[in-house]
Design an enzyme around this catalytic site. Sequence first.
Site, PDB file in Angstrom:
ATOM      1  N   ASN A   1       0.888  -1.172   0.000  1.00  0.00           N
ATOM      2  CA  ASN A   1       0.000   0.000   0.000  1.00  0.00           C
ATOM      3  C   ASN A   1       0.925   1.222   0.000  1.00  0.00           C
ATOM      4  O   ASN A   1       1.592   1.492   0.992  1.00  0.00           O
ATOM      5  CB  ASN A   1      -0.886  -0.048   1.231  1.00  0.00           C
ATOM      6  CG  ASN A   1      -1.850   1.113   1.383  1.00  0.00           C
ATOM      7  OD1 ASN A   1      -2.348   1.345   2.475  1.00  0.00           O
ATOM      8  ND2 ASN A   1      -2.132   1.841   0.327  1.00  0.00           N
TER       9      ASN A   1
ATOM     10  N   GLN B   1      -2.108   6.683  -1.669  1.00  0.00           N
ATOM     11  CA  GLN B   1      -2.406   7.858  -0.845  1.00  0.00           C
ATOM     12  C   GLN B   1      -1.238   8.839  -0.855  1.00  0.00           C
ATOM     13  O   GLN B   1      -0.071   8.427  -0.893  1.00  0.00           O
ATOM     14  CB  GLN B   1      -2.694   7.465   0.617  1.00  0.00           C
ATOM     15  CG  GLN B   1      -4.079   6.900   0.871  1.00  0.00           C
ATOM     16  CD  GLN B   1      -4.134   5.399   0.690  1.00  0.00           C
ATOM     17  OE1 GLN B   1      -3.119   4.710   0.758  1.00  0.00           O
ATOM     18  NE2 GLN B   1      -5.327   4.871   0.460  1.00  0.00           N
TER      19      GLN B   1
ATOM     20  N   GLY C   1      -3.907   3.249   8.491  1.00  0.00           N
ATOM     21  CA  GLY C   1      -3.001   2.524   9.372  1.00  0.00           C
ATOM     22  C   GLY C   1      -1.647   2.273   8.764  1.00  0.00           C
ATOM     23  O   GLY C   1      -0.609   2.415   9.427  1.00  0.00           O
ATOM     24  N   ASN C   2      -1.606   1.896   7.485  1.00  0.00           N
ATOM     25  CA  ASN C   2      -0.324   1.637   6.836  1.00  0.00           C
ATOM     26  C   ASN C   2       0.519   2.901   6.748  1.00  0.00           C
ATOM     27  O   ASN C   2       1.735   2.878   6.958  1.00  0.00           O
ATOM     28  CB  ASN C   2      -0.541   1.049   5.438  1.00  0.00           C
ATOM     29  CG  ASN C   2      -1.008  -0.387   5.481  1.00  0.00           C
ATOM     30  OD1 ASN C   2      -0.614  -1.157   6.348  1.00  0.00           O
ATOM     31  ND2 ASN C   2      -1.860  -0.759   4.540  1.00  0.00           N
TER      32      ASN C   2
ATOM     33  N   HIS D   1     -15.876   1.186   7.480  1.00  0.00           N
ATOM     34  CA  HIS D   1     -15.646  -0.080   6.795  1.00  0.00           C
ATOM     35  C   HIS D   1     -16.887  -0.953   6.845  1.00  0.00           C
ATOM     36  O   HIS D   1     -17.557  -1.045   7.877  1.00  0.00           O
ATOM     37  CB  HIS D   1     -14.489  -0.848   7.448  1.00  0.00           C
ATOM     38  CG  HIS D   1     -13.151  -0.259   7.174  1.00  0.00           C
ATOM     39  ND1 HIS D   1     -12.354  -0.658   6.117  1.00  0.00           N
ATOM     40  CD2 HIS D   1     -12.465   0.723   7.799  1.00  0.00           C
ATOM     41  CE1 HIS D   1     -11.238   0.031   6.122  1.00  0.00           C
ATOM     42  NE2 HIS D   1     -11.284   0.895   7.132  1.00  0.00           N
TER      43      HIS D   1
ATOM     44  N   ASN E   1     -15.250   1.880   2.862  1.00  0.00           N
ATOM     45  CA  ASN E   1     -14.251   0.910   2.444  1.00  0.00           C
ATOM     46  C   ASN E   1     -14.898  -0.468   2.485  1.00  0.00           C
ATOM     47  O   ASN E   1     -15.617  -0.797   3.440  1.00  0.00           O
ATOM     48  CB  ASN E   1     -13.050   0.941   3.387  1.00  0.00           C
ATOM     49  CG  ASN E   1     -12.363   2.295   3.388  1.00  0.00           C
ATOM     50  OD1 ASN E   1     -11.636   2.651   2.478  1.00  0.00           O
ATOM     51  ND2 ASN E   1     -12.612   3.081   4.431  1.00  0.00           N
TER      52      ASN E   1
ATOM     53  N   ARG F   1     -12.117   3.236  -0.437  1.00  0.00           N
ATOM     54  CA  ARG F   1     -12.825   4.371  -1.045  1.00  0.00           C
ATOM     55  C   ARG F   1     -11.798   5.385  -1.551  1.00  0.00           C
ATOM     56  O   ARG F   1     -10.859   5.757  -0.856  1.00  0.00           O
ATOM     57  CB  ARG F   1     -13.785   5.015  -0.040  1.00  0.00           C
ATOM     58  CG  ARG F   1     -13.112   5.545   1.194  1.00  0.00           C
ATOM     59  CD  ARG F   1     -14.053   6.310   2.107  1.00  0.00           C
ATOM     60  NE  ARG F   1     -13.315   6.761   3.275  1.00  0.00           N
ATOM     61  CZ  ARG F   1     -13.761   7.648   4.144  1.00  0.00           C
ATOM     62  NH1 ARG F   1     -14.953   8.174   3.998  1.00  0.00           N
ATOM     63  NH2 ARG F   1     -13.034   8.009   5.178  1.00  0.00           N
TER      64      ARG F   1
ATOM     65  N   CYS G   1      -4.475  -2.759   3.629  1.00  0.00           N
ATOM     66  CA  CYS G   1      -5.218  -1.667   4.257  1.00  0.00           C
ATOM     67  C   CYS G   1      -5.193  -1.903   5.754  1.00  0.00           C
ATOM     68  O   CYS G   1      -5.813  -2.859   6.247  1.00  0.00           O
ATOM     69  CB  CYS G   1      -6.656  -1.628   3.732  1.00  0.00           C
ATOM     70  SG  CYS G   1      -7.675  -0.360   4.520  1.00  0.00           S
ATOM     71  N   GLY G   2      -4.495  -1.048   6.482  1.00  0.00           N
ATOM     72  CA  GLY G   2      -4.347  -1.235   7.918  1.00  0.00           C
ATOM     73  C   GLY G   2      -5.647  -1.060   8.672  1.00  0.00           C
ATOM     74  O   GLY G   2      -5.992  -1.866   9.544  1.00  0.00           O
TER      75      GLY G   2
END
Length: 269
Positions: free
Chosen positions: A13, A47, A75-76, A151, A182, A201, A209-210
Amino acid sequence: MRVSFIKMHGLGNDFVVLDAREEAIPAMTPAIAARIADRRTGIGCDQLIVLEAADNADFRMRIVNADGGEVEACGNATRAVVMLHGAPATIETAAGLLHARPGEYGVTVDMGVPRFGWDDIPLSYAMDTLSMPVGWDGLENPAAVNVGNPHAIFFVPDCDAVPLEDLGPTIEHDPLFPRRVNVNVATIETPTRIRLRVWERGAGLTRACGTGACATAVAAMRRGLVEREVEVVLPGGPLQIAWGEDERIAMTGPATEAYRGTFEWSHFA
């Protein structure tokens, strides 16, 4: 003007990190962010992360998805910027303060307390978020969890068999989710192991995805499907998720710096 950037990723990610704490950058707009994130004509990322000075934290982190929309949590990216920081840190985000520390197995992030109220997700109307009475083309009865961002989690026999690239955008933009959502499809492999794919999203399919791993683990725990500490395996690799008796989520995993460079701001403005 030329602007420095750092390319990083957490389990694939990937992020373009702009450090505006000492080197000021012009105002970021959704259009500029989307052009930088474009993988054909820009630098390319899931991102864009902007680090800024903060009064009540070590620094502030802004998170902008590849479509230019700013979101509350990632999170990541949190693990990545703490790895860059090189020490325990308190980070100000749109979702509140996050606390993280580097360690032997990467970076551990205190992701806070998950929220389950229908208006916390948020949904357009009230319903049970542990097993929502809705469905889309075979994906049914998701759980909903907000871990700084919203989520929806579907538990399925084989997450790899789900056409998430088709269903993801439909669910993300469904009117049930006024701030979009998400989309997670998860398979329980053992009481301590979950396999997961995520449609984010504003970013689409990502390798990890963290917040999705945290939300999925907590949803599975609430349903009694797994224990309170699990390994969540995403296409990019595994994350360790623990939901403590204090209701706070701890996420542990790696982050990597790929390379550094500069670009001319006017090329994307």
